[in-house]
Design a protein around this motif. Sequence first.
Motif, mmCIF file in Angstrom:
data_model
loop_
_atom_site.group_PDB
_atom_site.id
_atom_site.type_symbol
_atom_site.label_atom_id
_atom_site.label_comp_id
_atom_site.label_asym_id
_atom_site.label_seq_id
_atom_site.Cartn_x
_atom_site.Cartn_y
_atom_site.Cartn_z
ATOM 1 N N ARG A 144 0.191 -1.130 0.482
ATOM 2 C CA ARG A 144 0.280 0.027 0.215
ATOM 3 C C ARG A 144 0.942 1.083 -0.218
ATOM 4 O O ARG A 144 0.794 2.233 -1.057
ATOM 5 N N GLU A 145 2.007 1.374 0.833
ATOM 6 C CA GLU A 145 2.776 2.399 0.691
ATOM 7 C C GLU A 145 3.408 2.599 -0.741
ATOM 8 O O GLU A 145 4.032 3.758 -0.730
ATOM 9 N N GLU A 146 4.040 1.477 -0.889
ATOM 10 C CA GLU A 146 4.467 1.455 -2.329
ATOM 11 C C GLU A 146 3.765 1.932 -3.214
ATOM 12 O O GLU A 146 4.221 3.066 -4.072
ATOM 13 N N ARG A 147 2.672 1.685 -3.421
ATOM 14 C CA ARG A 147 1.679 2.454 -4.158
ATOM 15 C C ARG A 147 0.948 3.449 -4.125
ATOM 16 O O ARG A 147 1.089 4.635 -5.133
ATOM 17 N N GLU A 148 0.747 4.480 -3.241
ATOM 18 C CA GLU A 148 0.318 5.690 -2.432
ATOM 19 C C GLU A 148 2.120 6.505 -2.689
ATOM 20 O O GLU A 148 1.668 8.356 -3.611
ATOM 21 N N SER A 149 3.252 6.201 -2.686
ATOM 22 C CA SER A 149 4.487 6.510 -3.030
ATOM 23 C C SER A 149 5.146 6.814 -4.416
ATOM 24 O O SER A 149 6.325 7.218 -4.523
ATOM 25 N N GLY A 150 4.845 5.497 -5.018
ATOM 26 C CA GLY A 150 5.374 5.402 -6.778
ATOM 27 C C GLY A 150 6.769 4.993 -6.092
ATOM 28 O O GLY A 150 7.395 4.911 -7.113
#
Length: 243
Positions: free
Chosen positions: A119-125
């Motif tokens: 989820r954090e990877e998706r939000e931060s790119g």
Amino acid sequence: MSLYRHVPGKAELIELMRDAVVGELDLAAPDHPEPEDADWRGGLAAWARAHWALHLRHPWFVHTAGSRRLPGPNIMADYDRALRIAEGTGLRASEVVAVVSLVGGFVKTAAQQVHEVLREERESGVSNAPWWRGREELVEYLCPYPALGRLWQAGGFDEPEDPFDFGLARTLDGVELLVRRRRDEKRDVTVPQHHAGRCSVCGAEFDGTHRGRPRDYCSRACRQRAYRQRRSVSADPGGSAKP
């Protein structure tokens, strides 16, 4: 919204979705596992990995779990399968249930952690590893934390252990330790405990393995001597033995 013509509400719909997803699993398991002989560790590992893959395919699945979900037929069959596998440990009934809960809880926790990272990877790119590599300046502040600094310098964070594989193996190690402990307890109960001491007739030391009141006599001869002595004491003063 046409779905709600068939179910009362969202909660019931989610329950049906969860049961349908669990239906993707292979629910085959031994009908009568032999205690202490069945490959319970391999079976539980396969069960855990199947659930792990299920959580990775359906990220929403872990977030809809709860302690008061009414299980559907697929979920009940999957749970029964896990219990049948765990019965192969030979543990007590309550411990079999606890083992399945322990392994299932580990899978759930591991899935929550990996989905949090995703989820954090998706939000931060930015993926997790590059994000932390961009914080190399933190090394300058490791002096107050000696263990952290030593492990950092030793490369402990460069190639981390796979959290699922490592955690599952250590979880099953703990179950295996309990299985061995229970076997040792059974063995201690079934092995006769011999009394060691000195013979009450001749005074010789003995290990208590002889037949016939081994706690008192070292041999059959001493047992017979003791019998004759008792007969002599029970004789009347005139020397004639009592009938």
